[in-house]
Motif scaffolding. Structure first.
Motif, short mmCIF file in Angstrom:
data_model
loop_
_atom_site.label_atom_id
_atom_site.label_comp_id
_atom_site.label_asym_id
_atom_site.label_seq_id
_atom_site.Cartn_x
_atom_site.Cartn_y
_atom_site.Cartn_z
N THR A 132 -15.54 -24.85 -23.97
CA THR A 132 -15.46 -23.74 -23.03
C THR A 132 -14.16 -22.98 -23.26
OG1 THR A 132 -14.46 -25.11 -21.30
CG2 THR A 132 -16.86 -24.82 -21.23
N LEU A 141 -15.64 -17.49 -17.78
CA LEU A 141 -15.78 -18.75 -18.50
C LEU A 141 -16.92 -18.59 -19.50
CD1 LEU A 141 -15.01 -21.85 -18.66
CD2 LEU A 141 -17.04 -22.19 -17.24
N LEU A 143 -19.21 -20.57 -22.39
CA LEU A 143 -19.65 -21.78 -23.07
C LEU A 143 -19.88 -21.36 -24.51
CD1 LEU A 143 -20.67 -24.70 -23.27
CD2 LEU A 143 -22.91 -23.86 -22.50
#
Length: 174
Positions: A132, A141, A143
């Protein structure tokens, strides 16, 4: 994963220790104080993860060389001592290191220097490293998946939120 090696940090560098005979092997040589390889930190957790085939390691490297330092004075010692700590986030680099060749592949984590990288693990077949990427404002954020051969990355999922401040009166003491 095959139980043959322990990975760890010694003198700012990545080392392996054999579970068979205890011998140690230095994998990296470019780690120095304030620009060092890490095994774990309190804010990102484990900073080293083995690939499923036990041949590659994903490793975080932090660069505190241009981060301002704050002195902490230990007054309770017989002679007061000063210890310096970074006062801010250090640029985080993510690498995949092949333990057979010592080849380092730098993972493309983007242009932002002040971000937090957290290694999650590997795809079961070792084809990608999952991690992340959190921006400095903690408002985005990502991924991510990284190719361990080229260092190229792709975004799997992005979550965003408005900035907020968590405030609790329990944290204030007079």
């Amino acid at each position: 994963p095959d139980g043959r090696w322990f990975a760890g940090i010694k003198d700012h560098n990545l080392w392996l220790r054999s579970t068979y005979d205890g011998r140690s092997v230095q994998i990296t040589t470019d780690g120095v104080k304030d620009h060092e390889w890490l095994a774990s930190t309190w804010w990102i957790g484990p900073a080293v993860k083995w690939s499923p085939d036990s041949v590659k390691l994903s490793v975080v490297k932090l660069d505190y060389r241009n981060v301002p330092q704050t002195p902490i004075i230990h007054h309770l010692k017989p002679k007061p001592e000063v210890e310096w700590f970074p006062d801010g986030n250090a640029p985080t680099e993510l690498f995949i290191v092949d333990i057979l060749s010592n080849r380092q592949v730098r993972i493309d984590t983007g242009e932002e220097l002040d971000q937090t990288i957290r290694i999650l693990g590997w795809q079961p077949d070792g084809s990608e490293l999952l991690f992340t990427r959190l921006n400095s404002g903690a408002t985005k954020l990502d991924l991510m998946a990284a190719n361990p051969i080229t260092g190229a990355t792709r975004v799997i999922l992005t979550e965003t939120q408005e900035p907020f401040i968590y405030f609790s009166r329990r944290d204030i003491h007079f």
